[in-house]
Enzyme design. Sequence first.
Site, short mmCIF file in Angstrom:
data_model
loop_
_atom_site.label_atom_id
_atom_site.label_comp_id
_atom_site.label_asym_id
_atom_site.label_seq_id
_atom_site.Cartn_x
_atom_site.Cartn_y
_atom_site.Cartn_z
N LYS A 247 0.84 -1.29 -0.02
CA LYS A 247 0.05 -0.08 -0.13
C LYS A 247 0.72 1.19 0.12
O LYS A 247 0.66 2.14 -0.64
CB LYS A 247 -0.82 0.02 1.28
CG LYS A 247 -1.96 1.15 1.40
CD LYS A 247 -3.05 0.84 2.22
CE LYS A 247 -2.81 0.88 3.49
NZ LYS A 247 -3.16 2.35 3.98
N SER A 248 2.06 1.23 0.72
CA SER A 248 2.54 2.75 0.91
C SER A 248 3.34 2.84 -0.37
O SER A 248 3.61 3.98 -0.90
CB SER A 248 3.90 2.35 2.10
OG SER A 248 3.20 2.18 3.30
N SER B 67 7.35 9.16 12.03
CA SER B 67 6.25 8.90 11.16
C SER B 67 6.96 9.16 9.77
O SER B 67 7.49 9.99 9.39
CB SER B 67 5.26 10.02 11.38
OG SER B 67 4.18 10.29 10.56
N GLN C 45 4.88 9.17 7.26
CA GLN C 45 4.05 10.01 6.65
C GLN C 45 4.65 11.39 6.54
O GLN C 45 4.71 12.16 5.46
CB GLN C 45 2.78 9.93 6.97
CG GLN C 45 2.06 8.59 6.67
CD GLN C 45 0.62 8.43 6.96
OE1 GLN C 45 0.02 9.26 7.62
NE2 GLN C 45 0.03 7.38 6.63
N ASP D 96 1.89 -1.03 12.02
CA ASP D 96 0.75 -1.57 11.55
C ASP D 96 0.35 -3.07 11.84
O ASP D 96 -0.73 -3.31 11.70
CB ASP D 96 0.75 -1.09 9.93
CG ASP D 96 0.46 0.26 9.41
OD1 ASP D 96 0.07 0.85 10.27
OD2 ASP D 96 1.05 0.66 8.27
N LYS E 260 -4.42 6.31 14.76
CA LYS E 260 -4.56 5.65 13.40
C LYS E 260 -6.20 5.83 12.80
O LYS E 260 -6.90 6.61 13.48
CB LYS E 260 -4.17 4.12 13.58
CG LYS E 260 -2.48 3.88 13.53
CD LYS E 260 -1.94 4.32 12.27
CE LYS E 260 -0.59 4.10 12.35
NZ LYS E 260 0.57 4.21 11.28
N ARG F 262 -7.50 -2.82 9.50
CA ARG F 262 -6.39 -3.77 9.97
C ARG F 262 -7.17 -4.44 11.29
O ARG F 262 -7.12 -5.62 11.72
CB ARG F 262 -5.39 -3.09 10.40
CG ARG F 262 -4.38 -2.49 9.30
CD ARG F 262 -3.18 -2.56 9.42
NE ARG F 262 -2.67 -1.56 8.41
CZ ARG F 262 -2.19 -1.76 7.21
NH1 ARG F 262 -2.48 -3.07 6.84
NH2 ARG F 262 -1.72 -1.05 6.26
#
Length: 428
Positions: free
Chosen positions: A20-21, A166, A168, A314, A341, A387
């Site tokens: 996904k990332s 992080s 992100q 995750d 999250k 998840r």
Amino acid sequence: MKLITNKQGLVGAITVPGDKSMSHRSIMFGAIAEGKTVIRHFLRADDCLGTIKAFKALGVKIEETDEEIIVHGTGFDGLKQADGPLDIGNSGTTIRLMMGILAGRDFDTVILGDESIAKRPMNRVMLPLQQMGAKMHGKDGSEFAPITITGKQSLKRMEYHMPVASAQVKSAIIFAALQAEGETIIHEKEKTRDHTEHMIRQFGGEIEMDGLTIRVKGGQKFTGQEMTVPGDVSSAAFFIVAGLITPGSEIELTHVGLNPTRTGIFDVVKQMGGSLVVKDSSRSTGKLAGTVVVKTSKLKGTEIDGDIIPRLIDEIPVIALLATQAEGTTIIKDAAELKVKETNRIDAVATELNKMGADITPTEDGLIIHGKTPLHAANVTSYGDHRIGMMLQIAALLVEEGDVELERPEAVSVSYPTFFEDIRSLLK
């Protein structure tokens, strides 16, 4: 939805969907590169399709065939103002990285998402970008989406010490730094996933990485590439745990991404005494991938904390499930990031697994799990978090009598649309 229960012997091989990332980032780099980028094994799930939709709205031509995604890059300067707000749905990756990409453009943008996105903290991205000269704010001056970005701002270099670990936030700063004057220096608190850094090099750019320090120069140009996205280790994690705790199981997961910043779960499984073997590892278009084989194992409790946490953040919900089937106590700490999250995953994991008979105590920054506990039927919810939903299906496999009813099962499609089909394919 009734989950699959009372199953023994998950046997067979599957290829989990694309990472996904990396799928998100492949579209982003394809868009800001010049020329054509061809992406194979792209994750066609809600979050990543939302990234495609956003870039189409910004004027990027993107073609989708059965086998490939083809991005006709415009470079940073070719991005155009969208006709309306960019709706990125449930994707925290998309909104945060887009803030960095759009911070230096010469047009205004509004980015919004679903109810979960509207609750997620954005100051961690906004504040460093504002320090670089970006002009942006959240709803009514808050830190929450919708985020309004005012264009025509000149971005300047900075040296930034990250207060949180992080990927992100780091990636958003890197995307802004690529549009800034001079060299930006980022000091990470702990090592986080480094897909953005590797893709800069893959697309012909330059970035320096030395331990926890990253240096990136502005004004770089990128060239379109061909790439194959490896399988998502975070998706593989559910089958790794299923294979370890379901009696009589042996599961082979092919073409799983093996980036060391993502494989913390492998280390934990081995600490707990689990049988996990990696074989046939190779570099496919610059990405390390291989086959992971797991078998039913007798497990023992462990402690999970410190610098391994960003390498498995995750996977903690399904690691918590794994710990319920281990002898002794497992302590997870330094994981307060779980509270911001898609839902508060610390509370969600404890609440839902305890309904099924687990013995889990939530803490400020993690979980204390006492094993081994049998699991029983219950009505549970995903909280709209993919998840949590997938973890509960793996838990349900151990329930011998009665039904496990899952509310909001559709959340799974955020990252793994074929998850339930793949579970069924392994049943004897």
